[in-house]
Enzyme design. Structure first.
Site, short mmCIF file in Angstrom:
data_model
loop_
_atom_site.label_atom_id
_atom_site.label_comp_id
_atom_site.label_asym_id
_atom_site.label_seq_id
_atom_site.Cartn_x
_atom_site.Cartn_y
_atom_site.Cartn_z
N SER A 218 0.78 -1.37 0.38
CA SER A 218 0.23 -0.22 -0.30
C SER A 218 0.92 1.36 0.05
O SER A 218 2.11 1.14 0.47
CB SER A 218 -1.29 0.18 1.43
OG SER A 218 -2.34 0.68 1.72
N TYR B 228 -1.19 -0.65 10.82
CA TYR B 228 -1.31 -1.28 9.10
C TYR B 228 0.23 -0.75 8.68
O TYR B 228 1.03 -1.23 8.13
CB TYR B 228 -2.40 0.01 8.44
CG TYR B 228 -2.43 -0.33 6.83
CD1 TYR B 228 -3.16 -1.55 6.51
CD2 TYR B 228 -2.41 0.42 5.90
CE1 TYR B 228 -3.15 -2.21 5.82
CE2 TYR B 228 -2.82 0.18 4.11
CZ TYR B 228 -3.07 -0.92 4.47
OH TYR B 228 -3.51 -1.63 2.46
N LYS C 25 3.00 -3.05 6.61
CA LYS C 25 3.24 -2.32 4.99
C LYS C 25 4.77 -1.69 4.96
O LYS C 25 5.23 -2.13 3.75
CB LYS C 25 2.58 -1.76 4.06
CG LYS C 25 0.77 -2.06 4.04
CD LYS C 25 0.56 -3.32 3.47
CE LYS C 25 -0.61 -3.68 3.24
NZ LYS C 25 -1.03 -4.83 2.53
N1 LIG Z 1 -8.97 -0.88 -1.01
C1 LIG Z 1 -7.93 -0.36 -0.45
O1 LIG Z 1 -7.99 0.76 -1.18
C2 LIG Z 1 -6.11 -1.03 -1.47
C3 LIG Z 1 -5.08 0.70 -0.52
C4 LIG Z 1 -4.21 0.31 -0.42
C5 LIG Z 1 -3.52 -1.20 -0.48
N2 LIG Z 1 -4.71 -2.51 -0.55
C6 LIG Z 1 -4.39 -3.67 -0.02
O2 LIG Z 1 -4.60 -4.90 -0.98
C7 LIG Z 1 -4.17 -5.71 0.03
C8 LIG Z 1 -6.29 -6.44 -0.32
O3 LIG Z 1 -7.62 -5.68 0.09
P1 LIG Z 1 -9.31 -5.51 -0.39
O4 LIG Z 1 -8.65 -3.82 -0.30
O5 LIG Z 1 -9.39 -6.14 -1.60
O6 LIG Z 1 -9.49 -5.65 1.42
P2 LIG Z 1 -10.79 -6.94 1.72
O7 LIG Z 1 -11.91 -6.66 0.61
O8 LIG Z 1 -11.18 -6.28 2.62
O9 LIG Z 1 -10.24 -7.68 1.70
C9 LIG Z 1 -9.14 -8.24 2.31
C10 LIG Z 1 -8.79 -10.11 1.74
O10 LIG Z 1 -8.38 -10.95 2.35
C11 LIG Z 1 -8.84 -11.82 3.56
N3 LIG Z 1 -8.28 -12.03 4.96
C12 LIG Z 1 -8.25 -11.67 5.70
N4 LIG Z 1 -8.39 -11.91 6.40
C13 LIG Z 1 -7.75 -13.21 6.57
C14 LIG Z 1 -7.28 -14.51 7.29
N5 LIG Z 1 -7.33 -13.94 8.44
N6 LIG Z 1 -7.40 -15.39 6.51
C15 LIG Z 1 -7.50 -15.78 5.27
N7 LIG Z 1 -7.71 -14.61 4.21
C16 LIG Z 1 -7.75 -13.27 4.85
C17 LIG Z 1 -10.16 -11.78 3.14
O11 LIG Z 1 -10.90 -12.96 2.83
P3 LIG Z 1 -12.16 -13.14 3.57
O12 LIG Z 1 -12.95 -12.49 2.67
O13 LIG Z 1 -12.86 -14.56 2.78
O14 LIG Z 1 -12.36 -13.36 4.57
C18 LIG Z 1 -10.19 -10.93 1.96
O15 LIG Z 1 -10.01 -11.90 0.80
C19 LIG Z 1 -4.62 -6.22 0.68
O16 LIG Z 1 -2.95 -6.25 1.23
C20 LIG Z 1 -4.33 -4.36 1.13
O17 LIG Z 1 -3.54 -3.55 2.42
C21 LIG Z 1 -5.92 -2.41 -0.58
#
Ligand SMILES: NC(=O)c1ccc[n+]([C@@H]2O[C@H](COP(=O)([O-])OP(=O)(O)OC[C@H]3O[C@@H](n4cnc5c(N)ncnc54)[C@H](OP(=O)(O)O)[C@@H]3O)[C@@H](O)[C@H]2O)c1
Length: 263
Positions: free
Chosen positions: A132, A145, A149
């Protein structure tokens, strides 16, 4: 790395960005192995993309090892699963602190070690870490966080050097605010005017390109945010003042509230 015919393991595939990553790699002709906790979301996705689903709770000790065993040989590992870990440290129980560290940092390290060793034996492979911009610049209400990261960034940069002689690439992807789906979009926070976003598909496209070209690092954010992240790296105190003036505290508090259910 040629993705056609390669096996790509994506963690967090049930999330907003993970789903787009799975589609992106499948669209390049890769065989996808998808992981998440929610079988009801994971299995239809894997079926639609002609891939395999492996349900795993990556906060549990031993889960990363079991996931890799079930996945079989993988050419590309995309460590994407994470918790938002927003809010004040004081609002976290120690159990929640451990879960964040386990899911966001320990598991990617363990998986990179185990998958990376197998890739090195075969003389080819690629490790991808979805970090991130919070891995480049710190913000109030995001200490946990930021810790995971920033840690991921240092780990991946060093590992890239160590894996280079073994024919294994390492890339880190740094998304900014991602609209439409995912942990930011789910929180329902409105950004101040002028703060731009990118889509999950943009993250997927950049990630696929990073693997194909063995890019060390790629940002997925509008120019202003990318410059802001650079400032955070070289002048963190100034960056904190700029964020304060730009209403960063309101955004951070909104995120912490909207993401409280994901701890
Ligand atoms: N969205 C943004 O704006 C953003 C910005 C910067 C970076 N990121 C990064 O992008 C990545 C994906 O984020 P996202 O936005 O797609 O988030 P999200 O929609 O909240 O999805 C998170 C994912 O992680 C999985 N997860 C969480 N806890 C877990 C556990 N204990 N065991 C296995 N899986 C687990 C969830 O699985 P379940 O749903 O099946 O529980 C889900 O598939 C992350 O690394 C995040 O830090 C996101």
């Amino acid at each position: 790395m040629e993705l056609r015919g390669a096996t790509v393991l994506v963690t967090g595939a049930t999330g907003g960005i993970g789903r787009a990553l799975a589609e992106g790699f499948a669209g390049r002709g890769a065989a996808v192995v998808l992981s998440g906790r929610r079988a009801e979301a994971l299995e239809p996705l894997a079926e639609r993309l002609g891939g395999r689903a492996v349900v795993a709770d990556l906060a549990e000790r031993g889960a990363a090892e079991r996931l890799l065993d079930e996945a079989g040989p993988v050419d590309v590992l995309v460590a994407n699963a994470a918790l938002p870990a927003s809010g004040l440290l004081a609002d976290y129980t120690l159990e929640q602190v451990d879960r964040v560290l386990d899911v966001n940092l320990r598991t990617p390290i363990v998986m990179a070690k185990l998958a990376g060793e197998r890739m090195a034996d075969r003389g080819r492979g690629h490790l991808v870490f979805i970090a991130s911009l919070s891995g480049k610049t710190a913000s109030g209400h995001a200490s946990l966080y930021n810790a995971t990261k920033f840690g991921m960034r240092g780990f991946a940069l060093a590992l890239r050097e160590d894996m280079r002689p073994h024919g294994v690439g390492v890339s880190t992807v740094f998304p900014g605010f991602i609209r439409d789906a995912g942990m930011f979009a789910d929180a329902g926070v409105t950004l101040p005017r002028g703060v731009g976003t990118r889509s999950p598909r943009d993250v997927a496209k950049a990630t696929v390109r990073a693997v194909e070209r063995n890019a060390a690092e790629v940002d997925v954010a509008p120019l202003a945010l990318r410059i802001g992240a650079q400032l955070g790296g070289v002048a963190p105190v100034l960056s904190a003042a700029v964020q304060r003036r730009a209403g960063g505290q309101d955004i951070a508090e909104g995120l912490a509230e909207g993401q409280r259910g994901k701890r």
